[in-house]
Design an enzyme around this catalytic site. Structure first.
Site, PDB file in Angstrom:
ATOM      1  N   GLN A  64      -0.647  10.285  -8.065  1.00  0.00           N
ATOM      2  CA  GLN A  64      -1.983  10.276  -8.200  1.00  0.00           C
ATOM      3  C   GLN A  64      -2.847   9.309  -7.337  1.00  0.00           C
ATOM      4  OE1 GLN A  64      -4.065  12.223 -10.016  1.00  0.00           O
ATOM      5  NE2 GLN A  64      -5.890  10.879  -9.810  1.00  0.00           N
ATOM      6  N   GLU A  65      -1.901   8.216  -7.224  1.00  0.00           N
ATOM      7  CA  GLU A  65      -2.409   7.180  -6.021  1.00  0.00           C
ATOM      8  C   GLU A  65      -2.463   7.610  -4.896  1.00  0.00           C
ATOM      9  OE1 GLU A  65      -3.734   4.362  -6.505  1.00  0.00           O
ATOM     10  OE2 GLU A  65      -3.239   3.577  -8.607  1.00  0.00           O
ATOM     11  N   SER A  66      -1.294   8.255  -4.294  1.00  0.00           N
ATOM     12  CA  SER A  66      -1.145   8.462  -2.833  1.00  0.00           C
ATOM     13  C   SER A  66      -0.454   9.732  -2.269  1.00  0.00           C
ATOM     14  CB  SER A  66      -0.483   7.350  -2.129  1.00  0.00           C
ATOM     15  OG  SER A  66       0.977   7.455  -2.682  1.00  0.00           O
TER      16      SER A  66
END
Length: 348
Positions: free
Chosen positions: A75-77
């Site tokens: 989700q972050e990257s």
């Protein structure tokens, strides 16, 4: 950690003291490399898996599962080491400079602490999440500690305190709310290999097995769980402890019998404990060679007292919640519990 928490690191009450204490505890175990041969993690780029397992092994909170960390990195990257954001977040775990200064270390031993280095970033993510899980479990907020920790990672623990839980959709255009929702929903795709629990059929047993399998990766919590889903547990004289501390009362999850009860509910309303489930179904025994998906498999001590139950998952495996410190998983019958304790199986 996305945009909301940028520049807001010190919103965590008492952050400096908590950071120093927790980082010291984590560093003492960080050098131990986790086994990279297990089937607890699927669909993760090869360079990430050993670091995720190492970060999990360094955390005292069982809620920090490999699948949770993997879903969060996605989700972050999207597992991109070179990722960046307009707010100055960097690397696969999206640290801003101020946050990186607290949690970042040269964990991969290459002579620099760099948020773009996979090893450095993942271990720092684990440290930060472990701290947040500790805050979540002592906060008194009535929610899954994993959800609370994720919200703190995204928006800052101060936002969690402000709302008494995960911030609502009205906060920051729903960024934190959806961040938590997406990660919790996507965890299961990283929890095990795709064919680890292939269940055919539409009968009562297969349906119960598929229903319970939704919670692969959920922590074991002695006394926790109900027919509605995971719940907080409790400790008695012998159970629910880890490292001399009662962890069940702050862990949202299942124990062995509540997972089975959840799987079958409401079609078959099994009683709550493993012993009671055996008594309720012992009139329908099943030979080991005739086991079918969803059958109940039991273990007993030397006196014959039933102490554990799991759901037969095919191919000589069971789906079960093993014990404190572990999570819901699929394991071979012969190694899930002591082989000599195998008691028998029944069909609800």
């Amino acid at each position: 950690m996305n945009t909301i928490v940028k520049g807001a690191l010190l919103t965590i009450t008492g952050a400096v003291v908590v950071v120093l204490v927790l980082v010291a505890g984590l560093l003492s175990t960080e050098a131990d490399t986790a086994d990279d041969q297990g089937g607890d993690l699927h669909g993760v780029p090869q360079e990430y898996a050993p670091w995720i397992r190492r970060a999990v092994a360094a955390c005292q909170h069982s809620e920090l599962a490999p699948a949770l960390m993997a879903a969060q990195i996605k989700q972050e990257s999207g597992f991109r080491a070179e990722a960046g954001s307009h707010a100055g977040a960097q690397g696969p775990a999206q640290f801003v400079p101020g946050t990186w200064a607290v949690w970042g270390r040269d964990s991969d031993g290459n002579g620099r602490a760099d948020p773009h280095d996979v090893g450095d970033a993942v271990i720092a993510q684990g440290r930060f999440m472990c701290s947040l899980l500790g805050s979540a479990k002592t906060s008194g907020f009535r929610d899954d500690p994993r959800r609370l920790a994720l919200a703190g990672y995204n928006a800052g623990w101060g936002a969690v305190q402000r709302f008494g839980g995960v911030p609502p959709l009205t906060f920051a255009n729903g960024e934190t709310y959806n961040y938590v929702r997406i990660i919790m929903a996507s965890m299961k795709q990283y929890a095990t290999t795709p064919d680890a629990l292939s269940v055919a059929g539409s009968g009562t047993g297969p349906v119960a097995l598929r229903r319970a399998a939704r919670y692969i990766g959920t922590p074991y919590s002695y006394g926790g769980g109900t027919p509605k889903g995971p719940g907080l547990g409790f400790c008695d004289r012998a159970n629910g402890y880890a490292g001399g501390r009662c962890v069940a009362s702050s862990t949202t999850g299942f124990d062995c019998s509540s997972l089975v009860q959840y799987g079958y509910w409401p079609t078959v309303q099994l009683p709550r404990t493993a012993a009671a489930q055996y008594n309720a179904t012992s009139g329908r025994p099943v030979a080991r060679g005739a086991l079918k998906p969803g059958d109940l498999v039991f273990w007993s001590n030397r006196s014959g007292a039933i102490y554990h139950v799991g759901l037969y998952a095919g191919q000589s495996r069971i789906l079960h919640a093993p014990k404190t410190g572990r999570d819901v998983r699929v394991e071979p019958i012969d190694t899930a519990m002591p082989a000599a304790d195998y008691h028998g199986a029944t069909r609800p």
